[in-house]
Design an enzyme around this catalytic site. Sequence first.
Site, PDB file in Angstrom:
ATOM      1  N   HIS A  69       0.827  -1.211   0.000  1.00  0.00           N
ATOM      2  CA  HIS A  69       0.000   0.000   0.000  1.00  0.00           C
ATOM      3  C   HIS A  69       0.859   1.258   0.000  1.00  0.00           C
ATOM      4  O   HIS A  69       1.886   1.303   0.655  1.00  0.00           O
ATOM      5  CB  HIS A  69      -0.898   0.033   1.249  1.00  0.00           C
ATOM      6  CG  HIS A  69      -2.050  -0.900   1.154  1.00  0.00           C
ATOM      7  ND1 HIS A  69      -3.232  -0.568   0.535  1.00  0.00           N
ATOM      8  CD2 HIS A  69      -2.195  -2.171   1.584  1.00  0.00           C
ATOM      9  CE1 HIS A  69      -4.053  -1.592   0.602  1.00  0.00           C
ATOM     10  NE2 HIS A  69      -3.445  -2.581   1.225  1.00  0.00           N
ATOM     11  N   PRO A  70       0.384   2.281  -0.704  1.00  0.00           N
ATOM     12  CA  PRO A  70       1.076   3.568  -0.602  1.00  0.00           C
ATOM     13  C   PRO A  70       0.815   4.172   0.768  1.00  0.00           C
ATOM     14  O   PRO A  70      -0.179   3.849   1.417  1.00  0.00           O
ATOM     15  CB  PRO A  70       0.408   4.409  -1.693  1.00  0.00           C
ATOM     16  CG  PRO A  70      -0.955   3.824  -1.825  1.00  0.00           C
ATOM     17  CD  PRO A  70      -0.797   2.343  -1.550  1.00  0.00           C
ATOM     18  N   GLU A  91      -8.849   6.916  -5.196  1.00  0.00           N
ATOM     19  CA  GLU A  91     -10.265   6.991  -4.791  1.00  0.00           C
ATOM     20  C   GLU A  91     -10.410   6.752  -3.293  1.00  0.00           C
ATOM     21  O   GLU A  91     -11.147   7.456  -2.608  1.00  0.00           O
ATOM     22  CB  GLU A  91     -11.090   5.931  -5.520  1.00  0.00           C
ATOM     23  CG  GLU A  91     -11.366   6.201  -6.965  1.00  0.00           C
ATOM     24  CD  GLU A  91     -12.054   5.006  -7.635  1.00  0.00           C
ATOM     25  OE1 GLU A  91     -12.398   4.012  -6.954  1.00  0.00           O
ATOM     26  OE2 GLU A  91     -12.249   5.075  -8.858  1.00  0.00           O
ATOM     27  N   PHE A 122       1.481   1.925   8.008  1.00  0.00           N
ATOM     28  CA  PHE A 122       0.111   2.194   8.449  1.00  0.00           C
ATOM     29  C   PHE A 122      -0.844   1.977   7.284  1.00  0.00           C
ATOM     30  O   PHE A 122      -0.668   2.555   6.208  1.00  0.00           O
ATOM     31  CB  PHE A 122       0.013   3.645   8.936  1.00  0.00           C
ATOM     32  CG  PHE A 122      -1.376   4.092   9.286  1.00  0.00           C
ATOM     33  CD1 PHE A 122      -2.027   3.592  10.403  1.00  0.00           C
ATOM     34  CD2 PHE A 122      -2.036   5.033   8.501  1.00  0.00           C
ATOM     35  CE1 PHE A 122      -3.311   4.015  10.733  1.00  0.00           C
ATOM     36  CE2 PHE A 122      -3.312   5.468   8.830  1.00  0.00           C
ATOM     37  CZ  PHE A 122      -3.945   4.952   9.945  1.00  0.00           C
ATOM     38  N   ILE A 124      -5.073   1.761   6.476  1.00  0.00           N
ATOM     39  CA  ILE A 124      -6.420   1.986   6.974  1.00  0.00           C
ATOM     40  C   ILE A 124      -7.370   1.979   5.779  1.00  0.00           C
ATOM     41  O   ILE A 124      -6.993   2.417   4.689  1.00  0.00           O
ATOM     42  CB  ILE A 124      -6.514   3.330   7.740  1.00  0.00           C
ATOM     43  CG1 ILE A 124      -7.869   3.483   8.404  1.00  0.00           C
ATOM     44  CG2 ILE A 124      -6.192   4.506   6.835  1.00  0.00           C
ATOM     45  CD1 ILE A 124      -7.938   4.628   9.407  1.00  0.00           C
ATOM     46  N   ALA A 126      -9.469   3.818   4.112  1.00  0.00           N
ATOM     47  CA  ALA A 126      -9.681   5.268   4.152  1.00  0.00           C
ATOM     48  C   ALA A 126     -10.943   5.720   3.434  1.00  0.00           C
ATOM     49  O   ALA A 126     -11.323   6.891   3.540  1.00  0.00           O
ATOM     50  CB  ALA A 126      -8.460   5.967   3.551  1.00  0.00           C
TER      51      ALA A 126
END
Length: 172
Positions: A69-70, A91, A122, A124, A126
């Site tokens: 993940h970025p 998105e 981290f 999440i 989002a």
Amino acid sequence: MLKQGLLRLNTADDRSVEREFMRCCSSTQWARQMLKKRPFRSVQELFDVADQVWSYLGPDDWQEALWAHPKIGETSSVSSQPKGTEHWSAEEQSGVQVATQRALDALGELNRAYLDKFGFPFVICATGKSYQEILQLLIERLKKDKEGELQTAAEEQSKITQLRLRKLLLEI
């Protein structure tokens, strides 16, 4: 539309489907196990199996997915992000796109503190969250111990996977 996508997912060649699953969750073991579970009788079965497979995986598999993940606020900076997911990340992090430079700097600083403390990035789900909510949740999660936080991060990845499976079915 979801049913049409499911039909294409069930009938496509293994290599293509594994690549598509990796777009949803970058755990190699998850993608391979999902491939073995085909064909799926319904969209709900696909979602249920995705959760079930994820729940049987362990910390190494979870971290493999997390590392793809970025960083929050940096949708295009991570080269390990699977090809074709950049627009999904953008998105999903749309609430951060309106953040001030000060908020982005705070996110960057907290991302580094998180990585230093836990040894993984981290992550999440989002979608639908403002940058203020994300900042607050990041601060709260920094208070956890490593084991508890890895479990939380894995749960967030599961949520992301569900959203991405739905997007996949709409795209293929």
